[in-house]
Enzyme design. Structure first.
Site, short mmCIF file in Angstrom:
data_model
loop_
_atom_site.label_atom_id
_atom_site.label_comp_id
_atom_site.label_asym_id
_atom_site.label_seq_id
_atom_site.Cartn_x
_atom_site.Cartn_y
_atom_site.Cartn_z
N HIS A 142 27.71 42.84 62.99
CA HIS A 142 28.89 43.06 62.14
C HIS A 142 28.56 43.14 60.65
O HIS A 142 29.16 43.91 59.91
CB HIS A 142 29.98 42.02 62.41
CG HIS A 142 29.81 40.72 61.70
ND1 HIS A 142 28.87 39.79 62.05
CD2 HIS A 142 30.46 40.20 60.61
CE1 HIS A 142 28.96 38.75 61.24
NE2 HIS A 142 29.91 38.97 60.35
N ASP A 143 27.58 42.34 60.20
CA ASP A 143 27.26 42.33 58.76
C ASP A 143 25.92 42.98 58.45
O ASP A 143 25.33 42.71 57.40
CB ASP A 143 27.24 40.88 58.25
CG ASP A 143 28.61 40.40 57.79
OD1 ASP A 143 29.52 41.24 57.59
OD2 ASP A 143 28.79 39.17 57.62
N LYS A 200 25.04 44.27 55.07
CA LYS A 200 24.65 43.39 53.96
C LYS A 200 23.16 43.52 53.64
O LYS A 200 22.72 43.07 52.58
CB LYS A 200 24.98 41.93 54.30
CG LYS A 200 26.47 41.63 54.19
CD LYS A 200 26.73 40.15 54.42
CE LYS A 200 28.22 39.84 54.30
NZ LYS A 200 28.51 38.45 54.69
N HIS A 203 29.96 46.57 52.45
CA HIS A 203 29.05 46.34 53.59
C HIS A 203 29.58 46.81 54.95
O HIS A 203 28.77 47.27 55.76
CB HIS A 203 28.58 44.86 53.63
CG HIS A 203 29.60 43.90 54.17
ND1 HIS A 203 30.50 43.24 53.37
CD2 HIS A 203 29.86 43.48 55.43
CE1 HIS A 203 31.26 42.47 54.12
NE2 HIS A 203 30.89 42.59 55.37
N HIS A 238 35.88 44.63 60.66
CA HIS A 238 36.05 43.18 60.82
C HIS A 238 36.68 42.50 59.61
O HIS A 238 36.99 41.32 59.66
CB HIS A 238 34.71 42.50 61.19
CG HIS A 238 33.65 42.58 60.14
ND1 HIS A 238 32.79 43.66 60.02
CD2 HIS A 238 33.30 41.71 59.16
CE1 HIS A 238 31.96 43.43 59.02
NE2 HIS A 238 32.25 42.26 58.47
N HIS A 239 36.90 43.25 58.50
CA HIS A 239 37.63 42.67 57.36
C HIS A 239 39.03 43.24 57.21
O HIS A 239 39.66 43.10 56.15
CB HIS A 239 36.84 42.87 56.06
CG HIS A 239 35.63 41.99 55.96
ND1 HIS A 239 35.70 40.63 55.75
CD2 HIS A 239 34.31 42.27 56.09
CE1 HIS A 239 34.47 40.11 55.73
NE2 HIS A 239 33.61 41.09 55.94
N ASP A 278 34.63 35.52 62.57
CA ASP A 278 33.94 35.72 61.28
C ASP A 278 34.47 34.75 60.22
O ASP A 278 33.70 34.08 59.52
CB ASP A 278 34.15 37.17 60.84
CG ASP A 278 33.38 37.53 59.57
OD1 ASP A 278 32.28 36.99 59.38
OD2 ASP A 278 33.89 38.35 58.79
FE LIG Z 1 31.53 41.07 56.80
FE LIG Z 2 30.67 38.21 58.35
#
Ligand SMILES: [Fe+2]
Ligand SMILES: [Fe+2]
Length: 264
Positions: free
Chosen positions: A135-136, A139, A164, A189-190, A218
């Site tokens: 998911h990240d 980053k 990201h 996911h945000h 998360d």
């Molecule tokens: Fe994230």
């Molecule tokens: Fe995250």
């Protein structure tokens, strides 16, 4: 006996101090390994953390993501939680890892624990676990000074950080065999049900069940992370914050998450 004498300060009896120092170090390591605070990390943690580290550094160097790496890390986490439960995983990860790796290992553990608790089939556990693992991944292209900054980001740093999910999506979208649900999780996911999330400002009907589960996992994982610059939040307090996000997170799922958040 000489080592013990040295440990007590009797240096005059030692003819070869360097050897004794090595021996003392070995004794100390052996003693520490028997104390719980110094217990050695489980093989699953060592392996999955190493996989996360190599995935992130490959992406930083501009290399493609190997889906099999993410699958291996996810399987190790699923096996560990199936055998030892979520709490053991959360405690171990927080003891041994920092920053982004700690976050990814925690989110995947929480998401897998959630999936087990609500009775997902094993392909669904794996799908949610994979979405959490990746998911990240975006980053990896966010400067470390922003990722590791203690405290609040300023507006320009925040703007960079918010890129990201799209970076992660772009890194993954052309990989053959990646499922659309995983891409959806990485990109969204945000997002929040009320439309105030990012990057696409989706509203409730556009947000899938997998994304709703991932977003809850998360946020919870982010709240319970160990960070050097702030006190640790308890699982109870983190769960209360989720309960206060009514309108943004699905109420029935937050209710179902109670077991996962508070189970011993
Ligand atoms: Fe994230
Ligand atoms: Fe995250």
């Amino acid at each position: 006996m000489v080592a013990q004498a040295y440990a007590l300060g009797a240096t005059a009896v030692i003819s070869r101090p360097k050897e004794i120092i090595v021996k003392l170090a070995q004794i100390e390591v052996a003693q520490r390994a028997t104390q719980s605070d110094f217990a050695i990390a489980s093989p699953e943690i060592i392996d999955s953390a190493a996989t996360f580290a190599s995935m992130f550094s490959a992406v930083r160097r501009g290399k493609p993501i190997e889906l099999s790496d993410a699958e291996n890390a996810t399987s190790q986490i699923i096996n560990s939680i199936a055998q030892n439960g979520l709490s053991a995983w959360l405690d171990d990860v927080r003891r041994y890892h920092e920053g982004t790796f700690q976050h990814c290992l925690l989110v995947t553990g929480v998401a897998v624990g959630f999936a087990f608790d609500i009775g997902f089939s094993s392909p669904d556990v794996k799908r949610l676990g994979m979405a959490a693992t990746l998911h990240d991944i975006g980053k990896a292209h966010i400067p470390r000074c922003i990722l590791d900054k203690g405290g609040q980001l300023d507006p320009s740093e925040e703007e960079i950080m918010r890129r990201h999910p799209v970076i992660g999506y772009e890194l993954l979208k052309d990989i053959s065999g990646i499922s659309p649900e995983i891409l959806d999780g990485v990109r969204h996911h945000h997002e929040y049900l009320d439309g105030l999330g990012y990057p696409d400002g989706l509203t409730a009907p556009q947000i899938s069940d997998l994304v709703r589960l991932l977003t809850i996992s998360d946020i919870f994982a982010a709240l319970i992370e160990l960070r050097p610059y702030r006190p640790t939040m308890s699982r109870q307090n983190a769960y209360q914050i989720l309960c206060g996000m009514d309108g943004k997170l699905e109420r029935s799922l937050v209710k179902a998450f109670r077991n996962v958040a508070l189970a011993a």
